[in-house]
Scaffold this active site. Structure first.
Site, mmCIF file in Angstrom:
data_model
loop_
_atom_site.group_PDB
_atom_site.id
_atom_site.type_symbol
_atom_site.label_atom_id
_atom_site.label_comp_id
_atom_site.label_asym_id
_atom_site.label_seq_id
_atom_site.Cartn_x
_atom_site.Cartn_y
_atom_site.Cartn_z
ATOM 1 N N SER A 364 35.003 41.415 57.937
ATOM 2 C CA SER A 364 34.774 42.376 59.004
ATOM 3 C C SER A 364 36.017 43.235 59.048
ATOM 4 O O SER A 364 37.090 42.765 59.389
ATOM 5 C CB SER A 364 34.564 41.639 60.321
ATOM 6 O OG SER A 364 34.585 42.570 61.363
ATOM 7 N N ARG A 365 35.870 44.506 58.638
ATOM 8 C CA ARG A 365 37.082 45.306 58.441
ATOM 9 C C ARG A 365 37.680 45.826 59.732
ATOM 10 O O ARG A 365 38.851 46.158 59.772
ATOM 11 C CB ARG A 365 36.782 46.482 57.498
ATOM 12 C CG ARG A 365 36.489 45.983 56.111
ATOM 13 C CD ARG A 365 36.382 47.078 55.083
ATOM 14 N NE ARG A 365 35.784 46.500 53.893
ATOM 15 C CZ ARG A 365 34.528 46.641 53.559
ATOM 16 N NH1 ARG A 365 33.730 47.396 54.288
ATOM 17 N NH2 ARG A 365 34.045 46.061 52.494
ATOM 18 N N VAL A 366 36.883 45.952 60.803
ATOM 19 C CA VAL A 366 37.453 46.518 62.027
ATOM 20 C C VAL A 366 37.322 45.607 63.238
ATOM 21 O O VAL A 366 38.026 45.782 64.217
ATOM 22 C CB VAL A 366 36.814 47.890 62.361
ATOM 23 C CG1 VAL A 366 37.183 48.912 61.327
ATOM 24 C CG2 VAL A 366 35.318 47.777 62.511
#
Ligand code: ATP
Ligand code: MG
Length: 510
Positions: A364-366
């Site tokens: 989950s990049r953000v």
């Protein structure tokens, strides 16, 4: 009252002056040919890409190929009613769907018509299905969490409001289950949900609706359904229609969660349409603009800035893979568009690890910036611990004679894997997840045999809920763990373990 002729004349002149009449000029033409829901028409001067075309008998279509002397269009309804030679005209509009609160709790088709047997939808507002994504300036970084109630997701791949997180995996690996659990978990929050079903069996959709109703999640949900038996054009516009409904709420400053189940079938419907329109096929026979098909949809998910009302659309697109191949065309496209993915594996699913999340390939990049401090504290090392465990498991298969240290790492990893198992429709709050993970990561469960941890988790959870209600409330309020919370969590966990496994705990103590 008397009026002279001049005053009357002036009044009349004024009235006539304010009378607005602007005749609309629409291009009209004739149908040249029709087959498989695709119409070729001539004479439609000034027709624009994506424009709604009107045929006789209230049949509508969308213009997709606009050429010099003819227009290629797909029909939205009345597939067998259009005949060659029939009149067709431009409408100057794009497809619009009803939007607003009246849709909540309803099942509609991609045109916004009720298909749940209920009243007709009397909407105040309409919105075009295609619209531009919010600009960069109008956006804000993702900074508020969107809890799904699934521990493995909230701890390892946290999702924030305004994020786009892909759920990807083979068939029957629990993709829909994660999305439905996330919708059910929004029951008592202010987040509205939209579930877009594309190309599924009508019976599966009916079952999903029934599930949502059973868990009282339908009141805050709209289901947009284009079944497998609907025409390709309906399946094609379904996600855009759902997104338009979501955008309406977002611009009112509300938060929306939208699920597209699934975009693989959406791409297949678009491929069928494109091939019938005789567009040149590319890789895997998809047309050249299949990337744009999904990028323009997913870009519309956003977290708006405070000046724009602060609303958000969080998108959970679903992609089905073949034999775990995430490097196929459509999966790689959508992976590159989204802010992370939850990768589900058949092998894990069948070995009983459910939800079957592959921790190594899921990211989950953000969302991490939206996680609470408490969760970050307990889940910080989780990914690393699990990765280490998986690596060791492979080696330990060759060698049964393991040293004490390795055995400990293995047992710890096994316990963590077990605690992350969670059945369907059993959402947990952030505080409950924090408490369970605290117990597992602080090694308070070492007296419990690893294989029994998933069975013991509900017992421990019940203990936290009964004896530690105030601690859970404290964690929820503070968003972080302090010494008082830590002590009490540890105390409750120890007591519960000792009660359930007295001998093992005695042995530990000595
Ligand atoms: P499809 O490819 O058919 O769309 P899917 O990947 O969406 O499948 P689901 O329909 O969500 O998979 O789940 C498949 C089956 O697994 C269902 O019967 C569901 O009840 C079961 N299942 C999913 N998640 C869990 C879970 N966490 N615990 C137990 N059973 C589960
Ligand atoms: Mg499914």
């Amino acid at each position: 009252m008397s009026m002279d002729a001049r005053a009357i004349g002036a009044q009349i002149t004024q009235r006539i002056g304010s009378f607005l009449y602007s005749p609309t000029v629409r291009g009209a033409g004739r149908v040249i040919s029709v087959s498989d829901g695709i119409v070729q028409a001539s004479g439609l001067k000034g027709c624009r890409y994506n424009e709604l075309l009107q045929f006789e008998d209230d049949v509508y279509g969308i213009a997709l190929n606009v050429e010099d002397n003819k227009v290629g269009a797909v029909l939205l309804n009345g597939l067998d009613m259009v005949r060659a030679g029939e009149r067709v005209c431009c409408t100057g509009r794009v497809v619009e769907v009803p939007v607003g609160d009246v849709l909540l709790g309803r099942v509609v088709n991609p045109l916004g018509q009720a298909i749940d047997g209920g009243r007709e939808i009397a909407a105040q507002d309409y919105r075009p299905v295609e619209s531009e994504a919010p600009a960069i300036i109008d956006r804000e970084p993702v900074n508020r969490p969107l809890p799904t109630g699934i521990m493995a997701v909230d701890a390892i791949v946290p999702i924030g409001r305004g994020q786009r997180e892909l759920i990807i995996g083979d068939r029957q690996t629990g993709k829909t289950a994660i999305a439905i659990d996330a919708i059910i978990n929004q029951r008592d929050t202010d987040i509205l949900c939209i579930y877009v079903a594309i190309g599924q069996k009508a019976s599966s959709i009916a079952q999903t609706v029934q599930t949502l109703e059973h868990y009282q999640a339908m009141e805050h949900t709209i289901v947009v359904a284009a079944t497998a038996s609907d025409c390709a054009a309906m399946q094609y516009i379904a996600p855009y229609a759902g997104c338009a409904m979501a955008e309406h709420f977002m611009h009112q400053g509300r938060d929306v969660l939208i699920v597209y189940d699934d975009l693989s079938k959406h791409a297949v419907a678009y491929r069928a349409m494109s091939l019938l329109l005789r567009r040149p096929p590319g890789r895997e026979a998809y047309p050249g603009d299949v990337f744009y098909l999904h990028s323009r949809l997913l870009e519309r998910a956003a977290h708006l800035s405070q000046e724009r009302g602060g609303g958000s659309i969080t998108a959970l697109p679903i992609i089905e893979t073949m034999a775990g191949d995430i490097s196929a065309y459509i999966p790689t496209n959508v992976i590159s568009i989204t802010d992370g993915q939850i990768f589900l594996e058949s092998e894990l699913f069948h070995s009983g690890v459910r939800p079957a999340i592959n921790v190594g390939l899921s990211v989950s990049r953000v969302g991490g910036s939206a996680q609470t401090k408490a969760m970050r504290e307990v889940a910080g090392h989780l990914r690393l611990d699990l990765a280490q465990y998986r690596e060791l498991v492979v080696f330990s298969r060759f060698d049964s004679d393991l040293d004490k240290n390795t055995k400990e790492v293995l047992e710890r990893g096994e316990r963590l894997t077990e605690i992350l198992k969670q059945g369907q429709f059993q959402p947990m709050t952030m505080a409950e997840q924090t408490a369970l993970l605290y117990a597992a990561t602080q090694n308070l469960l070492r007296a419990v045999p690893p294989a029994q941890v998933s069975g013991f988790a509900p017992v421990l959870l019940a203990a936290f809920r009964e004896q530690g209600r105030w601690v859970l409330d404290r964690i929820t309020q503070q968003g972080a763990l302090d010494d008082v919370s830590r002590e009490n969590l540890a105390r409750i966990a120890k007591d519960t373990v000792e009660t359930a496994y007295p001998q093992a705990s005695d042995g530990e103590a000595k």
